[in-house]
Design an enzyme around this catalytic site. Structure first.
Site, short mmCIF file in Angstrom:
data_model
loop_
_atom_site.label_atom_id
_atom_site.label_comp_id
_atom_site.label_asym_id
_atom_site.label_seq_id
_atom_site.Cartn_x
_atom_site.Cartn_y
_atom_site.Cartn_z
N ARG A 42 0.81 -1.22 0.00
CA ARG A 42 0.00 0.00 0.00
C ARG A 42 0.84 1.27 0.00
NH1 ARG A 42 -0.31 -2.49 4.93
NH2 ARG A 42 0.41 -1.33 6.75
N TYR A 43 2.16 1.12 0.22
CA TYR A 43 3.03 2.29 0.30
C TYR A 43 3.91 2.49 -0.93
CZ TYR A 43 1.84 2.07 5.27
OH TYR A 43 1.17 2.03 6.46
N ILE A 44 3.93 1.54 -1.85
CA ILE A 44 4.83 1.62 -3.00
C ILE A 44 4.03 1.59 -4.29
CG2 ILE A 44 6.83 0.66 -1.80
CD1 ILE A 44 6.12 -2.06 -2.88
#
Length: 709
Positions: free
Chosen positions: A162-164
């Site tokens: 979800r962060y990349i």
């Protein structure tokens, strides 16, 4: 939940891969043969008595288990672990890339969304999809990452999906995707379609490399340099000889003398690049393939703890580039320390390539695994690229000719005012017939027959387009189309030259900043025992018969290495050699201990012993010769014998020439002291009995005082 089955073409019937040549064909859905232990040939079932049921009839599940295992083996090989030769990708990698292309809008997409979109094609969970996405992105050729995708150098893992974010690279868009030349198949649940293989116009399997462990086989294809592959492809098309060698992202130095074209049985030695900054500082700037800074530092610290090398401490300053500082003691020898790092740590590794790919049989469409050399993989990939380019040109030629035909019809329809002839037509059919009749006068200007589809297309031209028609613009467009047709036909005629230009274009466009990271060199074999430091201390407990390392409470013998062996002689005449260790039992009452020389013991021994059977004293000279570790030897003839004197000399000249013996007081001998001339005793084998010195018990033996003077 849908079953994970092999594709309809997943037949593993190549016997020379991982089944014996005499084994029958193995096809999913067919019972696998029963193989005997230690023999690759099928068992011959024994004849059963009449009335006895067949085992499979009595236990019907046995047949199903055979089928299920074969299906599983086929699935793992063909649909999970081994890349396909056509595009160099495993199925999960292909699905990830196809999903990225399907949702591509030029912007980055969250990795979590990519994983979720790929799951509609992939029959497994999100972990394998995420790992495949991260792996492709870390190599950087096909997927452009944004965010923390981990670090190949340090071994750090990527951040949560979800962060990349990620997207396709321009290179991937150019060489991997073309819906017009893609073969499609239904997805595992039949809800959508996915590519059988991507129409790759570059040897991706050699560029990216591959690792996979399947049932009965494994593949390991090492990555290669982009520019090297382009040059090799051009040389193949020019029918010239070529060679290609791996190039690792971590750099390093490689010994490729045993690479064997990447086939099974080959070997690549890879070394870290170590720089000497000062007498007490070494810096590792490149890692061997398959290691990380973490695993490399752990191996260095482990070797130091075992006494194989001597270091003060290690600092890791790795970020974008590798920088590991190895601090040495003040009295260290940097050249020797480098050799020790190569010999005892992960600074030198061995890689065993085994280039296995899935190959499709063009005659029957079946896929099967096959071991090939990297040059053969490149040849086949380049030939496939030429075929794909040829198909693209044929499709383009057909589209251009169709465009020219439509433009010509439209020009005739408007310039000859055929549209006016249909004003009086009352029905759709009569209007089409009028257009067909009017076009018959101009068929010689066309290159093919007029179809019903062409007539319908003319009938649907709007008045606005007719009123805005420009003869000049139409002629210019048709000139461009005719030029394109001419160029396309020329390229088809010289498809090899066109393919060479394709690879030259790729190299010019994407290879300018790509340099080799791995250098070639042939390594000399390092003899580990010769470079190791004598950092261990050998101790002995003579009475209990133990030797060991770093026992400060016992008698110190000498410094040694962990590769050394220790020789001990016991009072009872036994002899033993064993490798040094923390604690080893050699035999009670040790009278002699020394490090066993690596080239064999060249010392000369002088010994007097009291025979346990006759009670006589014997003198002998000998050399020990060859010995096996942990085997007990004897220097005396009978049990209960006892050594009363033992001397060790480096040469025969240094051996004692005369010995002074003192006998026991209760021996009954008239003379209690005597001298014995040792020059009369020849140097013999260690098993020799020796010459008789006296029949009385000997109390003490010393070198003759006169000889010492």
């Amino acid at each position: 939940m849908a079953k994970n089955k092999p594709t309809k073409n997943s037949k593993l019937d190549q016997p020379d891969l991982f089944f014996h040549a005499s084994a029958p064909k193995l096809t999913p859905g067919r019972a696998s043969p029963d193989f005997s232990a230690g023999s690759p040939t099928p068992k011959v079932p024994p004849k059963r008595p009449e009335g006895q049921k067949v085992q499979d009839e009595a236990t019907p599940l046995a047949q199903h288990y055979r089928n299920w295992f074969l299906d599983y083996a086929s699935y793992v090989i063909l649909d999970r672990a081994v890349p396909h030769l056509d595009d160099g990708l495993k199925p999960v990698q292909r699905r990830v890339l196809h999903t990225l292309w399907d949702i591509d809008d030029g912007r980055f997409h969250k990795a979590a969304n990519i994983v979720g979109a790929t799951m509609k094609l992939h029959p497994h969970g999100d972990a394998s999809i995420g790992a495949a996405l991260v792996g492709i992105a870390q190599r950087g050729w096909l997927v452009e990452p944004q965010g923390n995708f981990g670090n190949l150098l340090t071994g750090d893992k990527a951040a949560a999906p979800r962060y990349i974010e990620a997207r396709l690279t321009p290179f991937a868009r150019e060489v991997l995707f073309n819906p017009k030349t893609t073969m499609w198949q239904a997805s595992y649940d039949g809800r959508t379609k996915e590519p059988v293989t991507l129409p790759a116009k570059f040897p991706i399997t050699l560029l990216e490399g591959a690792d996979g462990i399947a049932v009965g086989l494994a593949t390991k294809i090492l990555p290669h340099n982009f520019n090297d592959l382009c040059r090799a492809a051009i040389k193949h098309l020019q029918k010239k000889t070529f060679s290609i060698y791996p190039d690792f992202l971590t750099g390093s130095i490689a010994d490729l003398s045993e690479y064997s074209d990447g086939k099974r049985g080959g070997k690549v030695k890879v070394r870290a690049k170590i720089e000497q900054r000062s007498k007490c500082l070494l810096v590792i700037t490149e890692l061997p393939y398959g290691t990380t800074t973490e695993s490399l530092i752990e191996s260095i610290l482990s070797a130091n703890a075992k006494g194989k090398i001597k270091i003060k401490h290690v600092d890791d300053n790795t970020a974008d580039k590798v920088e590991i500082f190895v601090h040495l003691p003040a009295n260290a020898e940097p050249e020797k320390a480098i050799q020790q790092l190569y010999a005892f740590t992960n600074c030198q590794m061995q890689v065993f390539p085994a280039a296995c790919v899935i190959v499709r049989n063009e005659k029957n469409g079946e896929d099967k695994p096959q071991f090939l050399g990297v040059r053969e993989i490149l040849r086949r990939s380049v030939e496939a690229t030429r075929e794909l380019l040829n198909r693209e040109l044929e499709i383009k030629l057909g589209e251009l000719e169709q465009q020219w035909h439509w433009d010509s019809l439209e020009r005739i329809f408007i310039e000859e005012r055929i549209y006016r002839n249909i004003e009086k037509s009352e029905t759709w059919e009569s209007m089409l017939e009028e257009i067909r009749t009017s076009l018959k006068l101009f068929t010689k200007q066309l290159r093919r027959e007029v179809t019903d589809e062409d007539i319908v297309r003319l009938a649907e031209i709007r008045i606005k387009r007719i009123s805005a028609y420009s003869r000049f613009q139409t002629n210019e467009v048709m000139k461009k189309v005719e030029k394109g047709i001419k160029e396309t036909k020329a390229n088809l005629k010289n498809i090899t030259g066109y393919t060479i230009v394709w690879f030259e274009m790729l190299q010019e466009k994407y290879g300018k900043s790509v340099k080799r990271k791995t250098s070639y060199d042939e390594f000399e074999q390092i003899d580990a025992p010769t470079v190791i430091s004598a950092s261990q201390r050998l101790y002995v407990n003579r009475g209990d018969g133990f030797t060991g390392l770093n026992w400060r409470q016992h008698e110190f013998v000498q410094e040694c290495t962990i590769f050394d062996s220790v020789l001990t002689v016991m009072r009872n005449g036994s002899l033993k050699v064993s490798k040094v260790a923390d604690k080893v039992f050699m035999g009670r009452d040790i009278i002699h201990i020394s490090i066993w020389p690596k080239k064999g013991d060249q010392n000369f021994y002088t010994m007097i012993y009291q025979d346990g059977k006759t009670g006589k004293a014997f003198a002998k000279k000998f050399q020990i010769g060859g010995l096996s570790r942990n085997k007990l030897y004897t220097l005396v003839k009978n049990e209960n014998s006892k050594i009363v004197y033992l001397d060790v000399a480096k040469s025969e000249k240094e051996m004692p020439k005369s010995l002074h013996l003192s006998l026991n007081n209760n021996s009954g001998a008239r003379a209690r002291k005597l001298n014995f001339d040792m020059t009369a005793v020849p140097v013999s084998a260690r098993t020799a009995k020796g010459l008789t010195v006296t029949k009385w018990a000997v109390k003490e033996v010393k070198p003759n005082v006169l000889e010492l003077k």
